[in-house]
Enzyme design. Structure first.
Site, PDB file in Angstrom:
ATOM      1  N   TYR A 101     -20.422  19.245 -74.706  1.00 12.70           N
ATOM      2  CA  TYR A 101     -20.461  20.686 -74.413  1.00 12.70           C
ATOM      3  C   TYR A 101     -21.580  21.307 -75.235  1.00 12.70           C
ATOM      4  CZ  TYR A 101     -19.548  25.652 -74.721  1.00 12.70           C
ATOM      5  OH  TYR A 101     -19.701  27.011 -74.694  1.00 12.70           O
ATOM      6  N   GLU A 189     -24.055  28.133 -70.687  1.00 12.99           N
ATOM      7  CA  GLU A 189     -23.374  26.937 -71.187  1.00 12.99           C
ATOM      8  C   GLU A 189     -23.395  25.824 -70.162  1.00 12.99           C
ATOM      9  OE1 GLU A 189     -19.372  28.147 -72.155  1.00 12.99           O
ATOM     10  OE2 GLU A 189     -18.660  27.689 -70.138  1.00 12.99           O
TER      11      GLU A 189
END
Length: 381
Positions: A101, A189
């Site tokens: 991530y 993101e």
């Protein structure tokens, strides 16, 4: 403004972030054509603004035409957490060995943007932050200087990322911050950022949300705004000029002012209910805007009751009351019970104007919310 995955990936790819080959499709035949062009295996991914698409059946990995047809027929037109899927992204499957991530957002508590990296990609990052906060490495960024290369490297190393791909992950993180800064984003993101068996990193998903107040500075992104709407409700909110977010609950919420609406959402949750939306009609809301707000909330099939929380500053209570009456008088039968709480400018006059045969009136916000929650619970029994 939220970008769809395919829109965000286009922006990311243009900035140099590796993304899989993909094509957008709106029909089964377009899915088959795209899959043939890209080459199997491919993923067929619903393009809706909700998390957990895979668990909800909105993402399927297919190996051939027969599976692709079945996936397209199942996903296109499906109801995914309240949204009808009209488009899918057909994307080349990634042979991965790890999922990471990376993201950039604003930490309002610190008053600074923050870059984040975690080895626990591919799952809900909010759950990771709650259950295992140390699994997310954070670097706070001075807006005057931006994300420095040493900070990106430190975040990657602190997250425990394999050194063989640490440089590439640092580069992706730096690019995400540049996009966040240059494009007036509130969030950028990638979850997951996949590490392939050959040691490459690929953005298997993409999230990019833009500050709507800055769209005048982002003409390229502003052109994506109409396509970014999820359904008729969000499109209608844009036409009406409302701040609107659709949620998963059954208590419709209308207020004038973001803080007031957020307080109402919190109270609905506090009293055991589930909010169906965030709907801010803004200051100075007159009868026609109130009628439009009710039209929107009644159009949401998930709503079982409605609570109006209006505090009169610029907004006048008598104008709000007229709008509520005008909207509800159009119905032979009120679709859902409506609870109203008025306070502030001309609130007493508004209370007198309200048609008690059409609405339930409460003196305090707590009483109004409790009654709306009870109405929704009774309707669902």
């Amino acid at each position: 403004m939220k970008l769809h995955e395919y829109q965000a990936k286009s922006v990311f790819a243009d900035a140099g972030i590796p993304t899989p080959d993909s094509q957008l499709a709106e029909s089964t035949e377009e899915v088959l054509s795209a899959a043939e062009s890209i080459g199997y295996p491919v993923a067929v991914k619903a393009q809706v603004h909700v998390g957990g698409r895979g668990k909800a059946g909105g993402i399927k990995l297919v190996e051939n035409d027969e599976e692709a047809r079945e996936a397209a027929d199942a996903i296109l037109g499906m109801d995914l957490k309240g949204y009808t899927v009209g488009r899918v992204l057909v994307e080349g499957a990634v042979d991965f060995v790890d999922e990471l991530y990376v993201g950039v957002t604003m930490d309002r508590g610190e008053g600074k943007p923050v870059a984040m990296v975690s080895e626990k990609g591919g799952v809900d990052i909010e759950s990771v932050a709650e259950e295992d906060p140390e699994a997310i490495a954070r670097e706070y960024i001075d807006p005057a200087f931006g994300l420095q290369p040493y900070q990106a490297r430190r975040a990657v190393y602190d997250a425990g990322i394999d050194r063989e791909v640490a440089g590439d992950v640092s580069s992706v993180l730096t690019t995400l911050f540049s996009l966040w800064d240059d494009r007036d984003a509130s969030d950028t993101e990638i979850n997951p950022l996949m590490v392939t068996s050959s040691g490459e990193v690929v953005a298997a998903d993409a999230v990019m949300n833009i500050d709507e107040d800055a769209l005048f500075r982002q003409p390229e992104l502003a052109e994506m705004e109409e396509d970014s709407y999820e359904d008729d409700l969000e499109r209608k909110a844009g036409e009406y000029g409302f701040d609107y977010v659709r949620l998963d609950g059954d208590v419709g919420i209308i207020g004038n002012g973001a803080g007031l609406v957020m307080t109402t959402l919190d109270l609905v949750d506090h009293y055991g209910g589930e909010p169906a939306n965030f709907l801010d009609v803004g200051g100075g809301a007159k009868a026609d805007r109130i009628a439009n707000a009710l039209d929107m909330v009644f159009s949401d099939e998930n709503v079982e009751s409605v609570v109006f929380n209006i505090f009169g500053g610029i907004t006048r209570g008598d104008e709000v009351a007229k709008g509520i009456n005008n909207a509800l008088e159009q119905f032979d039968e009120i679709p859902k019970p409506v609870v109203v709480r008025l306070a502030g400018t001309n609130a007493e006059e508004g209370m007198e104007i309200l048609n008690a045969d059409l609405v339930q009136v409460e003196q305090t916000l707590e009483e109004a919310v409790q009654r709306a929650v009870e109405n929704a619970q009774e309707a669902s029994q």
